[in-house]
Write an enzyme that holds these catalytic residues in place. Sequence first.
Site, mmCIF file in Angstrom:
data_model
loop_
_atom_site.group_PDB
_atom_site.id
_atom_site.type_symbol
_atom_site.label_atom_id
_atom_site.label_comp_id
_atom_site.label_asym_id
_atom_site.label_seq_id
_atom_site.Cartn_x
_atom_site.Cartn_y
_atom_site.Cartn_z
ATOM 1 N N TYR A 32 -14.835 4.196 7.777
ATOM 2 C CA TYR A 32 -15.544 2.909 7.469
ATOM 3 C C TYR A 32 -16.826 2.814 8.172
ATOM 4 C CZ TYR A 32 -10.836 1.595 5.690
ATOM 5 O OH TYR A 32 -9.650 1.412 5.115
ATOM 6 N N HIS B 76 -7.859 -0.331 -4.058
ATOM 7 C CA HIS B 76 -8.340 0.702 -2.943
ATOM 8 C C HIS B 76 -9.042 1.772 -3.905
ATOM 9 C CE1 HIS B 76 -6.479 -0.201 1.049
ATOM 10 N NE2 HIS B 76 -7.061 -1.341 0.514
ATOM 11 N N CYS C 66 -4.035 2.253 -4.373
ATOM 12 C CA CYS C 66 -4.849 3.274 -3.451
ATOM 13 C C CYS C 66 -4.888 4.664 -4.187
ATOM 14 C CB CYS C 66 -4.380 3.387 -1.982
ATOM 15 S SG CYS C 66 -5.454 4.215 -1.021
ATOM 16 N N HIS D 52 0.982 -1.205 -0.177
ATOM 17 C CA HIS D 52 -0.127 0.019 -0.207
ATOM 18 C C HIS D 52 0.775 1.284 -0.210
ATOM 19 C CE1 HIS D 52 -2.921 3.011 1.674
ATOM 20 N NE2 HIS D 52 -3.700 2.228 1.437
ATOM 21 N N ASP E 118 -13.002 2.402 -1.001
ATOM 22 C CA ASP E 118 -12.007 2.836 0.289
ATOM 23 C C ASP E 118 -12.714 3.865 0.903
ATOM 24 O OD1 ASP E 118 -10.180 2.524 2.149
ATOM 25 O OD2 ASP E 118 -8.471 3.652 0.730
ATOM 26 N N HIS E 119 -12.774 3.850 2.361
ATOM 27 C CA HIS E 119 -13.333 5.176 2.954
ATOM 28 C C HIS E 119 -14.668 5.530 2.436
ATOM 29 C CE1 HIS E 119 -9.065 6.181 4.024
ATOM 30 N NE2 HIS E 119 -9.189 4.965 4.475
HETATM 31 C C1 DNO Z 1 -6.687 3.157 5.279
HETATM 32 C C2 DNO Z 1 -5.915 1.885 5.011
HETATM 33 C C3 DNO Z 1 -4.762 1.572 5.795
HETATM 34 C C4 DNO Z 1 -4.227 0.225 5.030
HETATM 35 C C5 DNO Z 1 -2.836 -0.056 5.283
HETATM 36 C C6 DNO Z 1 -2.263 -1.176 4.444
HETATM 37 O O1 DNO Z 1 -7.680 3.380 5.429
HETATM 38 O O2 DNO Z 1 -5.891 1.813 3.477
HETATM 39 O O3 DNO Z 1 -4.814 1.456 7.003
HETATM 40 O O4 DNO Z 1 -4.910 -0.700 5.454
HETATM 41 O O5 DNO Z 1 -2.021 0.813 5.247
HETATM 42 O O6 DNO Z 1 -1.283 -1.866 5.141
#
Ligand code: DNO
Length: 402
Positions: free
Chosen positions: A377, A307, A280, A242, A360-361
């Site tokens: 989340y 993500h 991401c 990531h 994501d989020h």
């Molecule tokens: C946040 C996430 C990060 C992710 C880590 C992966 O929302 O994308 O905490 O889980 O960095 O190792």
Amino acid sequence: MNTLHTWRWYGPTDPVSLSDIKQAGAVAVVSALHHIPTGNIWTIPEILKRKKIIENSGLLWSVVESLPIHEDIKIRKGNYQKYIDNYKVSLENLAKCNIHVVCYNFMPVLDWTRTNLFLELEDGSKALCFQFSALAAFDLFILQRPNASKSYAPKQIEEAKTTFKEMSDNDKNDLVKTIIAGLPGSADGYPMREDGYDLSLFQKKLNDYNDIGKKDMRQNLVAFLSEVVPIAEKNDVLLCIHPDDPPFAILGLPRIMCTETDYAHIFENVPSINNGITLCTGSLGARPDNDLVRIVNRFSERLHFLHLRSTKRDDNNNFYEANHLEGDVPMYEIVKLVLQEQIKRKNEGRTDWQIPMRPDHGHLMLDDLHKHTNPGYSAIGRLRGLAELRGLELGISKFLSD
Ligand code: DNO
């Protein structure tokens, strides 16, 4: 031809249930054994226990996020060899339980970092945001890190002063908690610690990096990968790193996974395809010099996990999390490239052609505004994100197959 629609689930204590996840339209779950201390082996019985809970609800456990990396490995001191060996065993155990995608990060001390979890947007929902002057105010005037002023330009110090002056005691407390108590998913930060925080302990952790520059960190990452990627290959595990979030240096720490060049470096040194990316878009997109389309084109064969989210940034390292299809991330182009990559993989006979994707989020919105949720989340904001992304995918894939 859609991506594999997944959803992050923190385990049985997550306020969003597996049944909620099914109703949101996901078919698989991204999870981690957060109760196991970082560095310890994930045993087969522990993995199977979690797997069974997920499968009993009719979902699959398709991705581990994260198998966290002990700080000793990042600084290559102390018990780093023991922790690398443990990491290998955990990878083997996951493979034995038929889990083959493993996400991790190599961020020093902190995982993802924000300065405000409740930025009110014009529509009444709330977003996560990162304000550089707030981070600098924390660093310079709350933590008072030795030599911190060397990390900032005079103008940034002035802005930090103004931001600090405008903060109430409550604001200061919230800021400290937001930065160092850990956001969900970080190695030490979940569940959010109830006992508050300890600035001197935090400073101690930062001190471990006093003599470690970017070059050393990069070497330490490559050394780690050189040991674990062969195990991943042998066990058919796809490792995916990531990017740093935010994708630039904070608190004087060496951050080494921020740009296309950073990714190229680890792939040149450890070329195996099992050494891949968690794309991401929100993290990488927070930096104006990251060309996301270029990055996806260049490393498409190594995308093992997605993500998808968007950020709206300015030129001074500030950003907030925008709606999934808005902000600065060219989501249409990214999704199109991803779907084309899947077609290509399918034609090549790759068994990993379908790439797991999670929204994501998401904004805190509607009923969730009044509930206890994990920052970023909550259910409804992610549900909106997933719904929008699924629609976008469907439209593009129909178009591609016509
Ligand atoms: C946040 C996430 C990060 C992710 C880590 C992966 O929302 O994308 O905490 O889980 O960095 O190792």
